[in-house]
Scaffold this active site. Structure first.
Site, mmCIF file in Angstrom:
data_model
loop_
_atom_site.group_PDB
_atom_site.id
_atom_site.type_symbol
_atom_site.label_atom_id
_atom_site.label_comp_id
_atom_site.label_asym_id
_atom_site.label_seq_id
_atom_site.Cartn_x
_atom_site.Cartn_y
_atom_site.Cartn_z
ATOM 1 N N LYS A 22 11.563 -5.054 -3.996
ATOM 2 C CA LYS A 22 12.731 -4.274 -3.530
ATOM 3 C C LYS A 22 12.452 -3.611 -2.182
ATOM 4 O O LYS A 22 13.262 -3.691 -1.269
ATOM 5 C CB LYS A 22 13.077 -3.190 -4.569
ATOM 6 C CG LYS A 22 14.096 -2.175 -4.076
ATOM 7 C CD LYS A 22 14.436 -1.149 -5.115
ATOM 8 C CE LYS A 22 13.600 0.095 -5.094
ATOM 9 N NZ LYS A 22 13.806 0.990 -3.936
ATOM 10 N N ASN A 23 11.313 -2.962 -2.080
ATOM 11 C CA ASN A 23 11.069 -2.183 -0.862
ATOM 12 C C ASN A 23 10.749 -3.061 0.344
ATOM 13 O O ASN A 23 10.631 -2.573 1.466
ATOM 14 C CB ASN A 23 9.944 -1.166 -1.097
ATOM 15 C CG ASN A 23 10.414 -0.035 -1.985
ATOM 16 O OD1 ASN A 23 11.591 0.053 -2.318
ATOM 17 N ND2 ASN A 23 9.483 0.820 -2.384
ATOM 18 N N ARG A 92 20.343 5.308 -1.164
ATOM 19 C CA ARG A 92 19.812 6.358 -0.300
ATOM 20 C C ARG A 92 18.973 5.818 0.844
ATOM 21 O O ARG A 92 18.814 6.465 1.859
ATOM 22 C CB ARG A 92 18.972 7.334 -1.128
ATOM 23 C CG ARG A 92 19.779 8.097 -2.134
ATOM 24 C CD ARG A 92 20.749 9.040 -1.454
ATOM 25 N NE ARG A 92 21.629 9.679 -2.424
ATOM 26 C CZ ARG A 92 22.685 10.393 -2.108
ATOM 27 N NH1 ARG A 92 23.027 10.542 -0.849
ATOM 28 N NH2 ARG A 92 23.410 10.945 -3.038
ATOM 29 N N CYS A 116 18.456 12.918 -2.969
ATOM 30 C CA CYS A 116 18.531 11.906 -4.022
ATOM 31 C C CYS A 116 17.869 12.468 -5.261
ATOM 32 O O CYS A 116 17.490 13.631 -5.299
ATOM 33 C CB CYS A 116 17.884 10.610 -3.583
ATOM 34 S SG CYS A 116 16.100 10.683 -3.598
ATOM 35 N N ARG A 121 15.859 14.189 0.932
ATOM 36 C CA ARG A 121 15.409 12.928 1.548
ATOM 37 C C ARG A 121 15.632 13.039 3.064
ATOM 38 O O ARG A 121 16.556 12.417 3.604
ATOM 39 C CB ARG A 121 16.196 11.780 0.937
ATOM 40 C CG ARG A 121 15.515 10.438 0.886
ATOM 41 C CD ARG A 121 14.620 10.278 -0.307
ATOM 42 N NE ARG A 121 13.879 9.040 -0.242
ATOM 43 C CZ ARG A 121 13.821 8.138 -1.212
ATOM 44 N NH1 ARG A 121 14.482 8.325 -2.313
ATOM 45 N NH2 ARG A 121 13.086 7.053 -1.074
ATOM 46 N N ASP A 124 14.453 13.241 9.480
ATOM 47 C CA ASP A 124 14.176 13.831 10.796
ATOM 48 C C ASP A 124 13.210 12.975 11.617
ATOM 49 O O ASP A 124 13.352 12.850 12.835
ATOM 50 C CB ASP A 124 13.619 15.258 10.631
ATOM 51 C CG ASP A 124 12.442 15.324 9.678
ATOM 52 O OD1 ASP A 124 12.539 14.728 8.585
ATOM 53 O OD2 ASP A 124 11.418 15.934 10.023
ATOM 54 N N LEU A 125 12.251 12.340 10.961
ATOM 55 C CA LEU A 125 11.284 11.526 11.718
ATOM 56 C C LEU A 125 11.938 10.265 12.273
ATOM 57 O O LEU A 125 11.628 9.828 13.380
ATOM 58 C CB LEU A 125 10.090 11.142 10.837
ATOM 59 C CG LEU A 125 9.311 12.315 10.223
ATOM 60 C CD1 LEU A 125 8.219 11.828 9.304
ATOM 61 C CD2 LEU A 125 8.709 13.155 11.345
ATOM 62 N N ASP A 305 5.414 5.642 -6.584
ATOM 63 C CA ASP A 305 6.347 4.864 -7.402
ATOM 64 C C ASP A 305 5.708 4.379 -8.707
ATOM 65 O O ASP A 305 6.423 3.927 -9.609
ATOM 66 C CB ASP A 305 6.870 3.649 -6.611
ATOM 67 C CG ASP A 305 7.871 4.066 -5.539
ATOM 68 O OD1 ASP A 305 8.298 5.232 -5.528
ATOM 69 O OD2 ASP A 305 8.215 3.210 -4.703
ATOM 70 N N ILE A 327 3.925 13.201 -2.829
ATOM 71 C CA ILE A 327 4.886 12.597 -1.890
ATOM 72 C C ILE A 327 6.276 13.217 -2.040
ATOM 73 O O ILE A 327 6.878 13.616 -1.047
ATOM 74 C CB ILE A 327 4.984 11.063 -2.092
ATOM 75 C CG1 ILE A 327 3.588 10.416 -2.033
ATOM 76 C CG2 ILE A 327 5.912 10.430 -1.057
ATOM 77 C CD1 ILE A 327 2.914 10.477 -0.682
ATOM 78 N N ARG A 397 18.561 -0.785 -10.342
ATOM 79 C CA ARG A 397 18.402 -0.682 -8.883
ATOM 80 C C ARG A 397 17.152 -1.419 -8.411
ATOM 81 O O ARG A 397 17.108 -1.871 -7.261
ATOM 82 C CB ARG A 397 18.265 0.786 -8.466
ATOM 83 C CG ARG A 397 19.551 1.560 -8.396
ATOM 84 C CD ARG A 397 19.314 2.918 -7.764
ATOM 85 N NE ARG A 397 18.420 2.785 -6.642
ATOM 86 C CZ ARG A 397 17.399 3.612 -6.358
ATOM 87 N NH1 ARG A 397 17.180 4.660 -7.105
ATOM 88 N NH2 ARG A 397 16.635 3.398 -5.327
HETATM 89 C C1 UD1 Z 1 9.798 4.493 0.559
HETATM 90 C C2 UD1 Z 1 10.124 3.670 -0.655
HETATM 91 C C3 UD1 Z 1 10.032 4.506 -1.918
HETATM 92 C C4 UD1 Z 1 8.669 5.183 -1.986
HETATM 93 C C5 UD1 Z 1 8.374 5.933 -0.704
HETATM 94 C C6 UD1 Z 1 6.959 6.502 -0.672
HETATM 95 C C7 UD1 Z 1 11.677 2.048 0.220
HETATM 96 C C8 UD1 Z 1 13.078 1.516 0.236
HETATM 97 N N1 UD1 Z 1 11.475 3.129 -0.524
HETATM 98 O O1 UD1 Z 1 10.784 5.525 0.636
HETATM 99 O O2 UD1 Z 1 10.208 3.655 -3.043
HETATM 100 O O3 UD1 Z 1 8.675 6.091 -3.084
HETATM 101 O O4 UD1 Z 1 8.496 5.049 0.424
HETATM 102 O O5 UD1 Z 1 6.021 5.512 -0.878
HETATM 103 O O6 UD1 Z 1 10.782 1.473 0.806
HETATM 104 N N2 UD1 Z 1 9.883 12.418 5.064
HETATM 105 C C9 UD1 Z 1 10.243 13.434 5.942
HETATM 106 N N3 UD1 Z 1 10.984 13.101 7.047
HETATM 107 C C10 UD1 Z 1 11.395 11.821 7.295
HETATM 108 C C11 UD1 Z 1 11.017 10.802 6.385
HETATM 109 C C12 UD1 Z 1 10.266 11.140 5.285
HETATM 110 O O7 UD1 Z 1 9.900 14.598 5.738
HETATM 111 O O8 UD1 Z 1 12.071 11.604 8.299
HETATM 112 C C13 UD1 Z 1 9.070 12.768 3.853
HETATM 113 C C14 UD1 Z 1 9.821 12.472 2.546
HETATM 114 O O9 UD1 Z 1 10.615 13.574 2.165
HETATM 115 C C15 UD1 Z 1 8.697 12.238 1.585
HETATM 116 C C16 UD1 Z 1 7.624 11.576 2.448
HETATM 117 O O10 UD1 Z 1 7.977 11.862 3.790
HETATM 118 O O11 UD1 Z 1 8.207 13.459 1.100
HETATM 119 C C17 UD1 Z 1 7.513 10.074 2.279
HETATM 120 O O12 UD1 Z 1 8.774 9.500 2.516
HETATM 121 P P1 UD1 Z 1 8.919 8.010 3.092
HETATM 122 O O13 UD1 Z 1 7.585 7.376 3.216
HETATM 123 O O14 UD1 Z 1 9.794 8.063 4.280
HETATM 124 O O15 UD1 Z 1 9.700 7.310 1.894
HETATM 125 P P2 UD1 Z 1 10.941 6.350 1.987
HETATM 126 O O16 UD1 Z 1 10.799 5.434 3.159
HETATM 127 O O17 UD1 Z 1 12.193 7.142 1.846
#
Ligand code: UD1
Length: 420
Positions: A22-23, A92, A116, A121, A124-125, A305, A327, A397
C-alpha cells in the site's frame, strides 16, 4: 456494513502470497501524473486507499483501469489541478498528490488533509520543502492554493525523516529545473520503490534508501511497466498471526531484508523463522515469551505500522513486554479492544506494557484504525471462542482481502454482512 467473524484457538498452517505494498503504490499512483504515457502497475493491491487514489486520478482527467492485478493509468491528459475536499477526506495520505500536480501543472489546489485516527497529521515539512523549490502556498480556510511558474532544485534539509515529505519532494523535484537534494530523507523501502518507478519512467533519481536523495529534474517522463514491491507490513501481520495462533506458514514474496526488526522480535519470542529465496517460513510451537522493549522508529528501526500486530501476537506470552511508540501520538487505540478479549495492557503516554495472560476469549470488538484493526484479527486467532470484528472498512484500506489470506493459512475466518 461488514464484520469479520473469527473462531480462534486453532494453529495455522499453509501458504499465503503477500500482496503489493500500500505505502508503495499510493505515491507511485501520484507519480503517474508526471508521465505523459501509459503506466502499467503489476502486483497492484485492490485496496480502499487505491480506489480513493483512482478516483482522484480520474477527477484530474486521467484514465485508470484494472486488468487483473494490473492497474493501467494513462495520465497523458490532465484537465484539472484541484482535488475536492470529499476526495481529500477519503484518504489522509492524499497530500502526496501535491508535489506531482504542482510539478505537472504549475499550480495545485486541494484541501488540508487535517488529522486522522492516529492523531494530528501535519504536512508542514511538505509545504516548507515545496516553498523552498519556489512554490507559493496560501493556506487560508483549510484550503491549500499552490502556484509555481517554475520550480527550481535546491537542497532541502528535513527536520525529521518524514516518509510523505520525502516522497512529495521527490515528485516535485522531478518537475524542477536543476538538482534537488533531500537531506535527512526517510529511508523506507517504499521510497526506494518510488525511486525505481521514477527511474523506469526516465527520471534521474538516486540515493533512496539512504538519508540523501538526489533528483535531477526537468526531464520529460514516459510510461512504463512496473511491479509494486511486496507489502512488509502485511507480511509482519501474517507473521504475527502465526505467532499468535501457533502453527507454521510460508509467506511467499515476503522479504526479510525489509522485516529484520520484526523477525528479530519474533525470534526473541521463540518463533522459528527461516528465510528462503521465495519468502519467509515461520513456525511457532510453544507458548511465546516476552521480549526486550519494542521501540518504534523511522526505518530501519521497528515500524510503527507493525506495533499493534506484534503487540497482539504477544498477548499470551510468558512475562511482560514494553512497547514504546515514537512516531505517532495516538497509536494505542486498539488497546481497549484487546482488553475486551482478556488482554492485560497498561498504557501511559507513549509506553504500553503488555503482561502475558494464560488465555484470551472471543468478544465483540471494533476496528479503531487500519493496523489496530489487523491487530484485533491477530489476537482473535488465539482467543477461545468467536470474535466479531466490526468497522472493518479500516482493514480494507490496507489489506486486499484479509479473510482470504488468513483462510489460506487455514484460519476459521469469514466476512458477513450485517445491518448497521
Ligand atoms: C507513512 C506511511 C504510514 C506510516 C508512516 C511512518 C504512507 C502512505 N503512510 O505516513 O503508514 O505509519 O509513514 O512510518 O506511506 N510529520 C510532521 N510534519 C510533516 C510530516 C510528518 O511533523 O510535515 C510527523 C508526523 O506527524 C509523524 C512523523 O512525522 O509524527 C512521521 O510521519 P511521516 O513519516 O510523514 O508519515 P506519513 O508519510 O504520513
Amino acid at each position: 456494513m461488514s464484520q469479520l467473524l473469527i473462531r480462534g484457538g486453532r494453529p495455522l498452517r499453509g501458504e499465503v502470497t503477500i500482496q503489493g505494498a500500500k505505502n508503495s503504490v499510493l505515491p507511485i499512483l501520484a507519480a503517474t501524473l508526471l508521465t505523459g504515457g501509459q503506466v502499467r502497475l503489476q502486483n497492484c493491491p485492490r485496496l480502499r486507499d487505491v480506489d480513493a487514489s483512482i478516483r482522484i486520478l480520474r477527477a484530474l482527467g486521467c484514465s485508470a483501469e484494472w486488468e487483473g492485478d494490473c492497474l493501467l493509468v494513462d495520465a497523458a491528459v490532465l484537465n484539472s489541478c484541484s482535488i475536492s475536499d470529499i476526495l481529500m477526506r477519503e484518504m489522509r495520505s492524499s497530500a502526496i498528490f501535491l508535489g506531482a500536480i504542482l510539478a505537472r501543472c504549475g499550480q495545485a489546489e486541494l484541501s488540508y488533509p487535517g488529522g486522522c485516527e492516529l492523531g494530528p497529521r501535519p504536512i508542514d515539512l511538505h509545504l516548507s520543502g515545496l516553498r523552498k523549490l519556489g512554490a507559493e502556498i496560501d493556506e487560508a480556510g483549510g484550503l491549500l492554493r499552490c502556484a509555481a511558474k517554475r520550480l527550481v532544485g535546491q537542497e532541502i534539509v528535513l527536520s525529521l525523516p518524514s516518509v510523505g515529505a520525502t516522497e512529495n519532494l521527490m515528485l516535485a523535484g522531478c518537475g524542477a529545473e536543476g538538482v534537488t537534494v533531500i537531506s535527512n530523507a526517510a529511508r523506507e523501502p517504499e521510497i526506494v520503490d518510488l525511486q525505481e518507478f521514477l527511474k523506469a519512467c526516465g527520471a534521474e533519481v538516486c540515493g533512496a534508501g539512504t538519508s540523501t536523495v538526489t533528483v535531477r529534474g526537468g526531464r520529460p517522463l514516459h510510461g512504463c511497466t512496473y511491479a509494486i514491491m511486496p507489502d512488509r507490513i502485511v507480511a509482519a501481520t501474517y507473521l504475527g498471526a502465526i505467532a499468535s495462533a501457533g502453527g507454521e506458514g510460508f509467506l511467499r514474496n515476503a522479504r526479510e531484508e525489509h522485516l529484520s526488526t520484526v523477525t528479530a522480535v519474533l525470534r526473541g519470542a521463540g518463533c522459528e523463522i527461516r528465510v528462503e529465496e521465495a519468502g519467509i517460513a515461520c513456525c511457532c510451537r510453544e507458548r511465546l515469551r516476552a521480549v526486550r522493549p519494542v521501540r518504534t522508529a523511522p526505518y530501519p528501526g521497528f515500524p510503527t505500522d507493525a506495533q499493534a500486530v506484534l503487540m497482539a501476537a504477544l498477548l499470551c506470552s510468558r512475562g511482560a513486554t514494553v512497547f514504546e511508540e515514537h512516531i505517532f501520538e495516538n497509536r494505542y487505540r486498539h488497546v481497549d479492544e484487546l482488553i475486551r478479549m482478556g488482554a492485560d495492557i497498561r498504557v501511559s503516554g507513549r509506553v504500553a506494557v503488555v503482561s502475558g495472560v494464560e488465555a484470551l476469549h472471543g468478544a465483540a470488538v471494533r476496528c479503531t484504525d487500519l493496523r489496530g484493526g489487523a491487530a484485533l484479527c491477530v489476537a482473535a486467532l488465539a482467543a477461545e471462542g468467536e470474535t466479531s470484528v466490526s468497522e472493518i472498512e479500516h482493514i480494507d484500506r490496507g489489506y486486499a482481502c484479509m479473510e482470504q489470506d488468513l483462510g489460506m493459512l487455514q484460519a476459521d475466518i469469514r466476512r458477513v454482512e450485517t445491518e448497521r
